[in-house]
Design an enzyme around this catalytic site. Structure first.
Site, PDB file in Angstrom:
ATOM      1  N   ARG A 139       0.976  -1.386  -0.035  1.00  0.00           N
ATOM      2  CA  ARG A 139      -0.007   0.043  -0.182  1.00  0.00           C
ATOM      3  C   ARG A 139       0.832   1.310   0.002  1.00  0.00           C
ATOM      4  NH1 ARG A 139      -4.976  -0.193   4.176  1.00  0.00           N
ATOM      5  NH2 ARG A 139      -5.157  -2.114   3.191  1.00  0.00           N
TER       6      ARG A 139
ATOM      7  N   SER B 210      -7.965  -0.487   0.752  1.00  0.00           N
ATOM      8  CA  SER B 210      -9.096  -0.701   1.684  1.00  0.00           C
ATOM      9  C   SER B 210      -9.931   0.717   2.028  1.00  0.00           C
ATOM     10  CB  SER B 210      -8.476  -1.498   2.770  1.00  0.00           C
ATOM     11  OG  SER B 210      -9.690  -1.643   3.828  1.00  0.00           O
ATOM     12  N   HIS B 211      -9.834   0.877   3.469  1.00  0.00           N
ATOM     13  CA  HIS B 211     -10.323   2.236   3.795  1.00  0.00           C
ATOM     14  C   HIS B 211      -9.527   3.552   3.767  1.00  0.00           C
ATOM     15  CE1 HIS B 211      -8.006   0.258   6.534  1.00  0.00           C
ATOM     16  NE2 HIS B 211      -7.975   1.347   7.314  1.00  0.00           N
TER      17      HIS B 211
ATOM     18  N   ASP C 217     -16.612   0.050   3.882  1.00  0.00           N
ATOM     19  CA  ASP C 217     -15.464   0.664   3.542  1.00  0.00           C
ATOM     20  C   ASP C 217     -15.284   0.409   1.985  1.00  0.00           C
ATOM     21  OD1 ASP C 217     -14.586  -2.069   3.072  1.00  0.00           O
ATOM     22  OD2 ASP C 217     -12.232  -1.613   3.958  1.00  0.00           O
TER      23      ASP C 217
ATOM     24  N   ASP D 161     -13.568  -1.222  -0.073  1.00  0.00           N
ATOM     25  CA  ASP D 161     -13.518  -2.746  -0.919  1.00  0.00           C
ATOM     26  C   ASP D 161     -14.392  -3.608  -0.431  1.00  0.00           C
ATOM     27  OD1 ASP D 161     -11.978  -2.624   1.520  1.00  0.00           O
ATOM     28  OD2 ASP D 161     -10.972  -4.581   0.683  1.00  0.00           O
TER      29      ASP D 161
ATOM     30  N   ASP E  42     -14.958  -5.178   2.638  1.00  0.00           N
ATOM     31  CA  ASP E  42     -14.981  -6.068   3.722  1.00  0.00           C
ATOM     32  C   ASP E  42     -15.021  -5.669   5.143  1.00  0.00           C
ATOM     33  OD1 ASP E  42     -12.578  -4.346   3.586  1.00  0.00           O
ATOM     34  OD2 ASP E  42     -11.000  -6.127   3.677  1.00  0.00           O
ATOM     35  N   ARG E  43     -14.863  -4.236   5.231  1.00  0.00           N
ATOM     36  CA  ARG E  43     -15.184  -3.627   6.627  1.00  0.00           C
ATOM     37  C   ARG E  43     -16.616  -3.199   6.753  1.00  0.00           C
ATOM     38  NH1 ARG E  43     -10.262  -0.673   9.132  1.00  0.00           N
ATOM     39  NH2 ARG E  43      -8.559  -2.231   8.479  1.00  0.00           N
TER      40      ARG E  43
ATOM     41  N   GLU F 150     -12.611  -8.952  13.715  1.00  0.00           N
ATOM     42  CA  GLU F 150     -11.494  -8.041  14.567  1.00  0.00           C
ATOM     43  C   GLU F 150     -12.111  -6.712  14.720  1.00  0.00           C
ATOM     44  OE1 GLU F 150      -7.407  -8.283  12.624  1.00  0.00           O
ATOM     45  OE2 GLU F 150      -8.598  -8.405  10.616  1.00  0.00           O
TER      46      GLU F 150
ATOM     47  N   SER G 151     -11.128  -4.101  14.263  1.00  0.00           N
ATOM     48  CA  SER G 151     -11.052  -3.077  12.968  1.00  0.00           C
ATOM     49  C   SER G 151     -12.177  -3.210  12.208  1.00  0.00           C
ATOM     50  CB  SER G 151      -9.652  -3.239  12.380  1.00  0.00           C
ATOM     51  OG  SER G 151      -9.589  -4.559  12.101  1.00  0.00           O
TER      52      SER G 151
ATOM     53  N   LYS H 222     -12.933 -11.222   5.338  1.00  0.00           N
ATOM     54  CA  LYS H 222     -14.063 -10.431   5.935  1.00  0.00           C
ATOM     55  C   LYS H 222     -14.898  -9.912   4.899  1.00  0.00           C
ATOM     56  CE  LYS H 222     -10.964  -6.530   7.019  1.00  0.00           C
ATOM     57  NZ  LYS H 222      -9.833  -6.558   7.375  1.00  0.00           N
TER      58      LYS H 222
HETATM   59  C1  G1P Z   1      -5.504  -2.956  10.018  1.00  0.00           C
HETATM   60  C2  G1P Z   1      -6.233  -3.473  11.321  1.00  0.00           C
HETATM   61  C3  G1P Z   1      -6.076  -5.125  11.141  1.00  0.00           C
HETATM   62  C4  G1P Z   1      -6.776  -5.638   9.841  1.00  0.00           C
HETATM   63  C5  G1P Z   1      -5.960  -4.939   8.616  1.00  0.00           C
HETATM   64  C6  G1P Z   1      -6.359  -4.906   7.361  1.00  0.00           C
HETATM   65  O1  G1P Z   1      -4.041  -3.345  10.188  1.00  0.00           O
HETATM   66  O2  G1P Z   1      -5.787  -3.025  12.480  1.00  0.00           O
HETATM   67  O3  G1P Z   1      -7.139  -5.502  12.111  1.00  0.00           O
HETATM   68  O4  G1P Z   1      -6.654  -6.888   9.619  1.00  0.00           O
HETATM   69  O5  G1P Z   1      -5.956  -3.472   8.969  1.00  0.00           O
HETATM   70  O6  G1P Z   1      -7.876  -4.810   7.064  1.00  0.00           O
HETATM   71  P1  G1P Z   1      -3.104  -2.384  10.993  1.00  0.00           P
HETATM   72  O7  G1P Z   1      -3.167  -1.064  10.071  1.00  0.00           O
HETATM   73  O8  G1P Z   1      -3.342  -2.138  12.268  1.00  0.00           O
HETATM   74  O9  G1P Z   1      -1.885  -2.984  10.819  1.00  0.00           O
HETATM   75 ZN    ZN Z   2     -11.116  -3.007   3.434  1.00  0.00          ZN
END
Ligand code: G1P
Ligand code: ZN
Length: 581
Positions: free
Chosen positions: A44, A138-139, A309, A311, A313-314, A397, A399, A410
């Site tokens: 990323r 992701s987000h 989010d 993509d 998954d959240r 999780e 998150s 997820k």
């Molecule tokens: C974050 C979340 C973790 C999740 C990951 C991917 O990772 O805390 O639970 O699996 O995004 O979505 P982190 O940025 O804390 O390493």
């Molecule tokens: Zn995501």
């Protein structure tokens, strides 16, 4: 050099192919970049990194292909999809050209290049692909000034494990060349097959543009009772729901599944047109960023709300008047009501799991139901191994990630349908269900403080010193007092996980301080930040009787202790967290 966009008729295609000369496969020299280590969720970076560093994307994609044994890669099927953010299409063009040149036989790509993360997992499994590329950060915000990311998932549909991502990283450090078919261009707009002839290749290379919404909807139809949900969402006394896709990838899935198939009125779904920059918003489903949803829930018109989010998954779950369900509680409530979901009535429940920082609310349900509980490091990939071994059915999780063993990612829409199935069965409000849960099990108060874009050296130094301090034997039994609250350290360590399936050990997964009453303070450095370091502090505390208090009030003493022990503000020059969830 020719581009062939195949008509449906195979015979026509063969004739057309023969008339055109095969596409050239080139080997292009390149030089390595030192910073292509995939993190917890792929590579990323800021969009400008992919745009401005020559061959940056090519290097990483070649490293992924080279990490796959040629015998597995040759003639294989792989999947490509993304959350539609800026740079999605440009990246797909490169991936397609490189897949063909690297011997992949067939690529399955989402219509317009778009697929949610759970849909990619579903499609990898459906087509028995050897893996797939998910183009998402992701987000994290999108657009030219935002982030872009590439995740590599394996044949089980889940994120690649550390052994694979390490291999990809090692290859990226010594890469000297990559293979590409620069003349190959796919049409992402047209569903169906496109076939391309490559020089020196016996078989043609095939691209299939698929309707991932249909594949994914089909999966959900086999998990939930769609007839019951339809009655609940659009029958005579239907509840009112509001879903916010935050201009990410989930919009088309929400429209097709919730509105068209389950009959929710059009105003049930907002921000459903995927945009390259997510409308300039932060596509992160929490109380701070999902403001459209939060505002529209306030007046009590809607009984249930959820946001997703970028993509897909959240998820964030809200009840009437915006009653917030923490992801840790959401997981525990789903676990406690798991048989409201027909899928689990058929499969039974093989085990529960949560990531280490997630609150221990799930543990109480596991204990009461005598179902095995696993505590894994943060990151979804750890759940996949347990699921493949038939040991895990439901996990999540803190998150904002929740999911089952139907796929290996997820799954936000799944979580929404899980909640709706529970509401339909129990005929109670979200708030009543959560409060009943606390009355039954007691309540785990939970909060997370995020300090974003902190100086990397300052963050790493702080973590190192903290580790030394809490590893010292004298740290155990130390007492910390804030006002009338006294907490005594019972255990402190750097969390380490041994995978019960393959015995792989994952070290340095977060610093834990566990107090004698079971309260926990956890410190972690994020693996997904693209700017500086992000320090996360997680606080989890259990109360058997005081269950209707405000979370921040309840956790204030532990938060004070967490800051005092780490000296975080002094060490990073910050005066408070960037985000509290
Ligand atoms: C974050 C979340 C973790 C999740 C990951 C991917 O990772 O805390 O639970 O699996 O995004 O979505 P982190 O940025 O804390 O390493
Ligand atoms: Zn995501």
């Amino acid at each position: 050099m020719q581009t062939l966009c195949a008509p449906n008729d195979t015979l026509d295609l063969r004739l057309e192919t023969m008339e055109n000369s095969p596409l050239q496969v080139l080997t292009v020299p390149t030089a390595p970049y030192p910073d292509q280590r995939p993190s917890i969720s792929g590579l990323r970076k800021k969009v400008y990194v992919f745009q401005s560093k020559r061959k940056y994307l090519h290097n990483f994609i070649q490293s992924i292909f080279s990490s796959i044994d040629l015998r597995d890669r040759q003639g294989s099927t792989m999947v490509v999809g993304g959350d539609g953010r800026f740079f999605n299409r440009a990246a797909i063009e490169v991936i397609v050209q490189m897949a063909a040149a690297n011997g992949v036989g067939r690529l399955i790509i989402g219509h317009h290049g778009i697929m949610s993360t759970p849909a990619v997992s579903c499609v990898i499994r459906k087509y028995k692909a050897i893996g797939g590329f998910i183009l998402t950060a992701s987000h994290n915000p999108g657009g030219p000034g935002g982030d872009f990311g590439i995740k590599f998932n394996i044949a089980n549909g889940g994120p690649a494990n550390e052994a694979i991502t390490d291999k990809i990283f090692q290859i990226s450090r010594t890469i000297e060349e990559f293979a590409i078919c620069p003349g190959l261009h796919v049409d992402l707009k047209t569903l169906g097959k496109q076939t391309f002839d490559l020089e020196n290749k016996f078989k043609p290379f095939t691209v299939e543009i698929v309707d991932s919404v249909e594949s994914y909807a089909n999966l959900l139809r086999n998990i939930f009772d769609f007839a019951a949900l339809k009655e609940f969402l659009s029958g005579e006394n239907h509840i009112r729901i509001r879903l916010d896709a935050m201009h990410g990838v989930v919009g088309p899935y929400v429209k097709r599944i919730l509105c068209e198939e389950l009959g929710c009125p059009a105003n049930s779904a907002i921000n459903c047109v995927p945009m390259e920059d997510f409308g300039g918003q932060h596509p992160d489903p929490n109380l701070m960023y999902a403001t459209d949803l939060v505002d529209s829930m306030k007046d009590g018109h809607y009984d249930f709300g959820a946001a997703f989010d970028a993509d897909g998954d959240r998820n964030m779950i809200l009840g009437k008047h915006g009653f917030f369900v923490t992801p840790s509680d959401s997981l525990a409530v789903i676990a406690d009501n798991i048989f409201c979901i027909p899928y689990f009535q058929h499969t039974g429940v093989r085990g529960f799991a949560r990531s280490m920082p997630t609150s221990a609310a799930l543990d109480r349900v596991a204990k009461a139901t005598k179902i095995e509980l696993y505590e894994t490091p943060a990151g979804w990939k750890f759940f996949g191994n347990l699921m493949d071994a038939g040991m895990l059915s439901l996990c999540g999780e803190e998150s904002f990630g929740t999911g089952g063993d139907h796929i290996r990612e997820k799954d936000a829409l799944w979580a929404v349908l899980a909640w709706l199935s529970i509401l339909a069965t129990r005929k109670q409000s979200v708030e009543d269900i959560v409060k009943d849960h606390w009355l039954k099990y007691g309540r785990n108060y939970f909060t997370r403080y995020d300090y974003e874009n902190v100086d990397i050296d300052a963050a790493c130094d702080m973590m190192e010193d903290l580790e030394i301090m809490i590893s010292d034997k004298s740290f155990v039994k130390q007492r910390f007092a804030v006002e009338d609250k006294i907490y005594q350290v019972e255990k402190s360590d750097s969390f380490e996980y041994t995978d019960p399936v393959d015995s792989t050990i994952s070290r340095n997964q977060g610093l834990r301080i566990i107090f004698s009453d079971g309260s926990r303070i956890i410190y972690r450095l994020s693996g997904t930040s693209s700017d500086g370091a992000t320090v996360r502090i997680y606080i989890d505390s259990y109360e058997k009787d005081v269950i209707f208090e405000d979370t921040q009030v309840m956790l204030a003493p532990l938060a004070t202790i967490a800051l005092k022990i780490s000296q975080l503000h002094h060490r990073t020059g910050r005066s408070g967290p960037s985000v509290i969830t």
